[in-house]
Write a protein that holds these residues in place. Structure first.
Motif, PDB file in Angstrom:
ATOM      1  N   ILE A  66     -17.309  21.954  19.567  1.00 61.06           N
ATOM      2  CA  ILE A  66     -16.104  21.931  19.985  1.00 61.06           C
ATOM      3  C   ILE A  66     -15.454  23.415  19.960  1.00 61.06           C
ATOM      4  CG2 ILE A  66     -13.598  21.258  19.388  1.00 61.06           C
ATOM      5  CD1 ILE A  66     -15.004  18.836  18.243  1.00 61.06           C
ATOM      6  N   PHE A  77     -14.983  20.486  24.748  1.00 58.71           N
ATOM      7  CA  PHE A  77     -16.107  20.478  24.312  1.00 58.71           C
ATOM      8  C   PHE A  77     -17.160  21.428  25.393  1.00 58.71           C
ATOM      9  CE2 PHE A  77     -14.762  16.088  23.515  1.00 58.71           C
ATOM     10  CZ  PHE A  77     -15.353  15.940  22.269  1.00 58.71           C
ATOM     11  N   THR A 181     -15.048  13.192  19.856  1.00 58.67           N
ATOM     12  CA  THR A 181     -13.640  12.971  20.220  1.00 58.67           C
ATOM     13  C   THR A 181     -13.348  12.601  18.805  1.00 58.67           C
ATOM     14  OG1 THR A 181     -13.936  10.757  20.952  1.00 58.67           O
ATOM     15  CG2 THR A 181     -13.356  12.331  22.165  1.00 58.67           C
ATOM     16  N   PHE A 184     -12.180  15.100  16.024  1.00 56.05           N
ATOM     17  CA  PHE A 184     -10.775  15.738  15.904  1.00 56.05           C
ATOM     18  C   PHE A 184      -9.735  15.509  14.943  1.00 56.05           C
ATOM     19  CE2 PHE A 184     -11.760  16.152  20.612  1.00 56.05           C
ATOM     20  CZ  PHE A 184     -11.890  17.677  20.650  1.00 56.05           C
TER      21      PHE A 184
END
Length: 204
Positions: A66, A77, A181, A184
């Motif tokens: 990331i 990404f 994801t 995050f």
């Protein structure tokens, strides 16, 4: 199919037969191996001990990391190259690969911290490694807009320059896997609660 012949260690007769244990000493017959075994035993290292040579030192692989760009509003990404760490010896397990971060930090040597706990102090199954420039503020790098936008905190303890996040394959930190994801949430919680000068665990 042709064979390669070597002299028997005991009598010198050319032979293609060898000690099946070490595959490095040749004997023309099993009787000569039996006779020479008291001497050969101390030198006979099983070939199975050398069955894990490891990948070439310069073999490169990639994982998904990331990137929090300093000049963009959102993280994204990116593919991060990895170089296999050199083996200390043929008997050692490989060390964690070395991230190739020059595209983001140039010739500078970035530092990193390990994010091993998430919200409410719960341990993260796959720890995150956050790479940053320790001299970004002194070098007058811009405030990281991606982190600023994600946290909604424009002026409190800002981060400067690019931030790259890698995801460890497990708690032993012996390798990397692709970030996703779901990572995050832990990162946002960390950026909201910590500053670059108050890191929980740093690696040189």
């Amino acid at each position: 199919m042709s064979s390669t012949f070597y002299p028997c260690i005991l009598c010198g007769t050319l032979t293609s037969l060898w000690c099946s244990r070490c595959q490095g000493t040749f004997y023309c017959c099993s009787e000569h191996l039996r006779i020479d075994w008291p001497r050969h035993r101390d030198q006979c290292i099983p070939v199975s001990q050398f069955a894990y040579p490891g990948p070439p030192e310069e073999e490169h692989i990639t994982v998904t990391g990331i990137l929090y760009p300093p000049d963009e509003a959102r993280p994204r990404f990116v593919e991060i190259g990895l170089r296999q760490a050199p083996f200390k010896s043929a008997h050692d397990a490989p060390e964690c690969p070395i991230p190739l971060l020059q595209p983001y930090f140039g010739d500078e040597h970035p530092q990193n911290l390990i994010l091993a706990k998430g919200l409410n102090g719960i341990e993260i199954r796959f720890p995150l490694q956050i790479w940053y420039s320790p001299t970004a503020f002194q070098a007058m790098c811009p405030i990281n807009r991606a982190i600023q936008h994600a946290t909604g905190v424009p002026n409190i303890n800002p981060w400067y320059g690019p931030i790259v996040v890698l995801k460890f394959r497990g708690s032993k930190k012996a390798g990397y896997t692709d970030a996703g994801t779901r990572d995050f949430t832990a990162l946002l919680d960390y950026f909201l609660s910590e500053t670059m000068d108050e890191t929980p665990e740093q690696n040189p």
